[in-house]
Design a protein around this motif. Sequence first.
Motif, short mmCIF file in Angstrom:
data_model
loop_
_atom_site.label_atom_id
_atom_site.label_comp_id
_atom_site.label_asym_id
_atom_site.label_seq_id
_atom_site.Cartn_x
_atom_site.Cartn_y
_atom_site.Cartn_z
N GLY A 1 0.81 -1.21 0.00
CA GLY A 1 0.00 0.00 0.00
C GLY A 1 0.85 1.25 0.00
N MET A 2 1.91 1.25 0.78
CA MET A 2 2.81 2.41 0.79
C MET A 2 3.63 2.48 -0.49
N MET A 3 4.03 1.33 -1.00
CA MET A 3 4.85 1.31 -2.20
C MET A 3 4.11 1.80 -3.43
N LEU A 4 2.78 1.71 -3.42
CA LEU A 4 2.02 2.26 -4.54
C LEU A 4 2.17 3.77 -4.64
N GLY A 5 2.75 4.36 -3.61
CA GLY A 5 2.87 5.80 -3.58
C GLY A 5 1.82 6.45 -2.72
#
Length: 575
Positions: free
Chosen positions: A374-378
């Motif tokens: 979820g964080m890596m999606l930006g």
Amino acid sequence: MSPVLAGVLQLLALVAALALAYRPLGDYMAAVYSSDKHLRVERWIYRCIGANPSVGMRWPAYLRGVLAFSAVSVLFLYALQRLQGSLPGSLGFVSIDPDQAFNTAASFVSNTNWQSYYGEQAMGHVVQTAGLAVQNFVSAAVGIAVAVALVRGFALPRALGSARAGGTPIRSGELGNFWADLVRGTVRILIPISIVGAIVLVACGAIQNFAGIHEVGTLTGGTQQINGGAVASQEVIKELGTNGGGYFNANSAHPFENPNAFTNLFEIFLILLIPFALTRTFGRMVGSVKQGYAILATMATIWLAFVGLMMWTEFHGSGPALEAAGGAMEGKETRFGIGASSIFAVSTTLTSTGAVDSFHSSFTGFGGGVTMLGMMLGEIAPGGVGSGLYGMLIMAIIAVFIAGLMVGRTPEYLGKKLGTREIKLAACYILVTPALVLVFTALSMALPTPPDSIYNTAQNAVGGSGAHGFSDVLYAFTSGANNNGSAFAGLNADTQWYNTTIGLAMLLGRFVPMVFVLALAGSLAEQKPVPETAGTLRTEKPLFAGLLVGTIIIITGLTYFPALALGPMAEGLSS
């Protein structure tokens, strides 16, 4: 009622509440940033800071305002922490160490709110209210201001002559006035909602006082020291502004911050409220609410998919203990259960909030991977206040560019040509955060760590080993660089190495992308609108929303898959 059904019903109630607030709040925010009037309190603030809200700014001037204000904020908050031992209301706490003071100042100014300290054992009333709480408001307002500047870049010059920003008619190439946008976002949006939200939390049991430290008895016969504070007011803005952090180390699992199941759902509502509603603001300001609905549909699709995946992996964890408990209850707050904890975990990691009501390190291997992904999606589904919208618009530009390559047509979005300059700026934006995450994680895992080393990196600071230990470090830098602030909590981040490097990751991850966003906004604002033709990609249609979802997932997968395979995927497959 089964735990699964309870979780689904809470999800439906949350969606209904967000749907009811979407249109009025989105329209109101569009009116706020287009109004030609200044409130009396706003005019007083402009005089105090020496700003002229009637001066239009091109993107370099707007960027200088963002960076200058944020730099002063970092210095002020750093000094406040270093002087805490001499301040009234310090509750006897000493001044914060230099490396931790830098980390905390960088954290709250960058809207991250990463905490490498125990809140109730480190910060007095003055630092909490005059320092941390103030930054919760203004850092959120900065994010919204940058998003609005990008939206104006798309909207102009179609509406020249009638468009206004903070009461100032906008000329070609101008993005409005940063100081006007900052003040209006704080005074007209964040403060009024926070007042109402704080009253709700106090009525439901959250504390709000300036009490000192009390010694209370425990069930085991021991004693524990608990201090009071202006908790409800800080709790509401930490959620509303997608800041995160917490007055207490237990964060939103603490009953003083989050008393019951209703407040838990209310806090999730606050986290998602402005990021989702900003898509309506976007549609209104560009003159097409359908464009806002397309962005909303993309955000909602990803968010709902992540919630469903998280609930599935946490309710169906393998092993006799998990099956006897009805799911992965380790690290979950028993007052809320798996369903509510799953919704909170997904919402907080998809919105750069960082507040937690459960122990993310205790999630299943795949559940921890969902929070990281979820964080890596930006953090764009729906993302932080402001940052989620401008991050999603950057991805929309990339999606339009890909679609243009497929048909051999120069891409255009909302009537603006996307040439070499625009695509380069968008590409630079999406490369910054992954570079910070992967480089700092690699350094932390590779550097030697003798016991007396000031770096004290991975082997000495990680609580676990193997894939989970790697996940601790990867999560920390993913959280910092994406301005989230949550943690697996298996990592001892209060070392000189982590305080310094995560602090740098937070500042660079916040402000370097803003440079590219504002440069892109300025480039778009200078363009003349391109007439729509039969070959124009219809970006308000479901087909484009599907393309945008695919673009986001593919870009993230290609970037982070090797790191995820070494951490949460390896742990999940081995369990």
